[in-house]
Design a protein around this motif. Structure first.
Motif, PDB file in Angstrom:
ATOM      1  N   SER A  58       0.833  -1.079  -0.082  1.00  0.00           N
ATOM      2  CA  SER A  58      -0.040   0.000  -0.032  1.00  0.00           C
ATOM      3  C   SER A  58       0.794   1.492   0.076  1.00  0.00           C
ATOM      4  O   SER A  58       0.362   2.313  -0.350  1.00  0.00           O
ATOM      5  N   ASN A  65      -0.056   3.481  12.850  1.00  0.00           N
ATOM      6  CA  ASN A  65       1.222   3.103  13.263  1.00  0.00           C
ATOM      7  C   ASN A  65       1.921   4.282  13.466  1.00  0.00           C
ATOM      8  O   ASN A  65       1.730   5.037  12.429  1.00  0.00           O
ATOM      9  N   ASP A  73      -6.217   4.813   5.654  1.00  0.00           N
ATOM     10  CA  ASP A  73      -5.152   3.554   5.616  1.00  0.00           C
ATOM     11  C   ASP A  73      -5.643   2.732   6.789  1.00  0.00           C
ATOM     12  O   ASP A  73      -5.383   3.008   7.743  1.00  0.00           O
ATOM     13  N   TYR A  91      -4.106  -2.426   9.262  1.00  0.00           N
ATOM     14  CA  TYR A  91      -4.195  -3.306  10.409  1.00  0.00           C
ATOM     15  C   TYR A  91      -5.885  -3.501  10.515  1.00  0.00           C
ATOM     16  O   TYR A  91      -5.960  -3.888  11.539  1.00  0.00           O
ATOM     17  N   THR A 132      -3.748  -3.695   2.788  1.00  0.00           N
ATOM     18  CA  THR A 132      -2.685  -4.456   2.399  1.00  0.00           C
ATOM     19  C   THR A 132      -2.690  -6.004   2.636  1.00  0.00           C
ATOM     20  O   THR A 132      -3.415  -6.511   3.555  1.00  0.00           O
ATOM     21  N   SER A 155       0.394  -7.581   3.467  1.00  0.00           N
ATOM     22  CA  SER A 155       1.526  -7.328   4.378  1.00  0.00           C
ATOM     23  C   SER A 155       1.569  -7.881   5.641  1.00  0.00           C
ATOM     24  O   SER A 155       2.308  -8.367   6.214  1.00  0.00           O
ATOM     25  N   LYS A 156       0.110  -7.685   6.291  1.00  0.00           N
ATOM     26  CA  LYS A 156       0.118  -7.973   7.584  1.00  0.00           C
ATOM     27  C   LYS A 156      -0.610  -9.176   7.844  1.00  0.00           C
ATOM     28  O   LYS A 156       0.168 -10.146   7.961  1.00  0.00           O
ATOM     29  N   ARG A 193       4.996  -7.814  -1.853  1.00  0.00           N
ATOM     30  CA  ARG A 193       4.757  -6.658  -1.969  1.00  0.00           C
ATOM     31  C   ARG A 193       3.410  -6.467  -2.630  1.00  0.00           C
ATOM     32  O   ARG A 193       3.357  -6.296  -3.941  1.00  0.00           O
TER      33      ARG A 193
HETATM   34  C1  LIG Z   1      -0.158   2.504   8.564  1.00  0.00           C
HETATM   35  C2  LIG Z   1       0.321   1.583   7.516  1.00  0.00           C
HETATM   36  N1  LIG Z   1       0.293   1.674   6.100  1.00  0.00           N
HETATM   37  C3  LIG Z   1       0.731   1.215   5.078  1.00  0.00           C
HETATM   38  C4  LIG Z   1       1.696   0.274   5.414  1.00  0.00           C
HETATM   39  C5  LIG Z   1       2.427  -0.451   4.235  1.00  0.00           C
HETATM   40  O1  LIG Z   1       2.338  -1.381   4.057  1.00  0.00           O
HETATM   41  P1  LIG Z   1       2.489  -2.093   2.613  1.00  0.00           P
HETATM   42  O2  LIG Z   1       3.303  -1.293   1.701  1.00  0.00           O
HETATM   43  O3  LIG Z   1       3.449  -3.430   3.225  1.00  0.00           O
HETATM   44  O4  LIG Z   1       1.503  -2.715   2.051  1.00  0.00           O
HETATM   45  C6  LIG Z   1       2.222   0.125   6.649  1.00  0.00           C
HETATM   46  C7  LIG Z   1       3.122  -0.991   7.007  1.00  0.00           C
HETATM   47  O5  LIG Z   1       3.897  -1.180   8.007  1.00  0.00           O
HETATM   48  C8  LIG Z   1       1.541   0.835   7.755  1.00  0.00           C
HETATM   49  O6  LIG Z   1       1.929   0.508   9.211  1.00  0.00           O
END
Ligand SMILES: Cc1ncc(COP(=O)(O)O)c(C=O)c1O
Length: 369
Positions: free
Chosen positions: A93, A166, A193, A196, A223, A225-226, A234
């Motif tokens: 993201s 975050n 965003d 999470y 995302t 990723s989590k 990615r």
């Molecule tokens: C608040 C927040 N947004 C976006 C991301 C981006 O994640 P990614 O680029 O891996 O999708 C993170 C990753 O730590 C995040 O903490």
């Protein structure tokens, strides 16, 4: 410097420093059992369905990916009840955050975000020579939405809201978001965003997808990723109106997400067991970690995510190295109101116990708690 002058705003850019890879720290320290609790990854690993899909796709690596990511976008559109034109994919993201800055901001335009929020907002704004306008966090380290709304001006193009946030682990409620969106109206694109969001169990947590569907000037970012455990390939996505997406697509590079990322995400999307198991694990271990911090009297910001912001008692740079020497990598956090704070991701029980054991060695006068 040879050749044409590098623009001033590019020369001033700070290079993003990610958490060190485990292998590098192991090499430096000559150890082999490092615990990494620095990047909010899924400690249980990737979705097994995604792993199988990636293996099956390996023989096609000589082909370019589908540049439009059709199959994944179609599945995401069906999952979320929107049109396929409303979905965009990014290499994480983070790439969508950068695309938004490129698409909507010209020199000197403004983006607004909370002072204690995701570092990539600032980096994306800097890259396009934009101006970041920030508002301090609330005393509980949450977003001060009324202050953020008051900061909107003639040159505001984007507002980044991390929910949950975050590095703080905090969230804001549906009623707060409703008030904010009414106040801002169409004056800026509101980027919610939700990296999470799968971890949040609070009933008043708002899914801003509802606001996209209601016609708000909003884009939601998610995302893989989590909770899906796919940080390494990615892949993330955004959902907004088809109009907004038509603009963002103009700055998207043609093959921005890889074929392996696309098949992995498509398979993970249907891996309900993995997501459920990962969420349950996180809830249990978050409670354990926060309970143990409380028991030791170490202050932290209560979290709804898969990490905890801890207020340490001494210089975070030195503590970071001290933890690292004990085989535990945490994430130092800096910035206004975050002096000596560190972010600790929720790991497996064994990893969390390693962190707590290192903590006990380091807390002044508390050895052996
Ligand atoms: C608040 C927040 N947004 C976006 C991301 C981006 O994640 P990614 O680029 O891996 O999708 C993170 C990753 O730590 C995040 O903490």
């Amino acid at each position: 410097m040879r050749g044409p002058q590098v623009p001033e705003y590019i020369r001033k850019l700070a290079v993003y420093v990610p958490g060190k890879p485990i292998e590098e720290v192991e090499r430096e320290l000559g150890v082999s059992d490092i615990v990494k609790l620095a990047s909010n990854e899924n400690p249980l690993g990737p979705s097994p369905k995604a792993v199988a899909a990636v293996k099956a796709a390996l023989p096609t690596l000589h082909r370019y990916p589908d540049g439009s990511g059709y199959a994944l976008r179609k599945a995401l559109a069906a999952r979320h009840g929107v049109d396929i034109e409303q979905v965009i994919l990014g290499a994480g993201s983070v790439e969508i955050i950068e695309m938004l800055a490129r698409a909507f901001m010209a020199d000197g335009d403004e983006a607004i975000f909370s002072q204690q929020s995701f570092v990539s907002y600032q980096l994306a704004v800097n890259q396009v020579n934009g101006r970041a306008v920030t508002a301090p966090a609330t005393s509980g380290r949450g977003h001060d939405l009324p202050a953020l709304a008051r900061a909107v001006g003639d040159r505001t193009k984007l507002i980044f809201l991390a929910n949950p946030c975050n590095p703080t682990g905090t969230y804001f409620a549906r009623s707060e978001l409703d008030r904010f969106l009414v106040e801002v109206g169409d004056r800026a694109l509101v980027v919610v965003d939700q990296a999470y969001h799968e971890y949040v169990t609070r009933p008043d947590y708002p899914d801003a997808l509802e606001d996209v569907k209601a016609g708000g000037h909003v884009i939601v970012l998610r995302t893989f990723s989590k909770v899906y455990g796919l940080a390494g390939v990615r892949i993330g996505y955004g959902i907004a109106s088809a109009d907004v997406m038509a603009t963002v697509n103009r700055v998207r590079s043609p093959f921005n997400t890889s074929s392996l990322a696309q098949v992995a995400a498509l398979a993970a999307l249907d891996d309900y067991d993995w997501v459920r198991g990962s969420r349950e694990h996180n809830l249990k271990e978050l409670e354990y970690l926060q309970g143990e911090l409380r028991r030791r009297g170490v202050p932290f910001t209560p979290s709804v995510t898969n990490f905890v912001l801890v207020e340490f008692w001494a210089n975070i740079g030195e503590l970071f190295l001290a933890f690292q020497k004990r085989g535990v990598i945490i994430r130092p956090v800096g910035g206004p109101g975050l002096v000596n704070c560190g972010r600790v991701s929720v790991g497996t029980r064994a990893e969390n116990a390693r962190f707590l054991a290192a903590l006990d060695e380091l807390v002044p006068g508390r050895t052996g708690v």
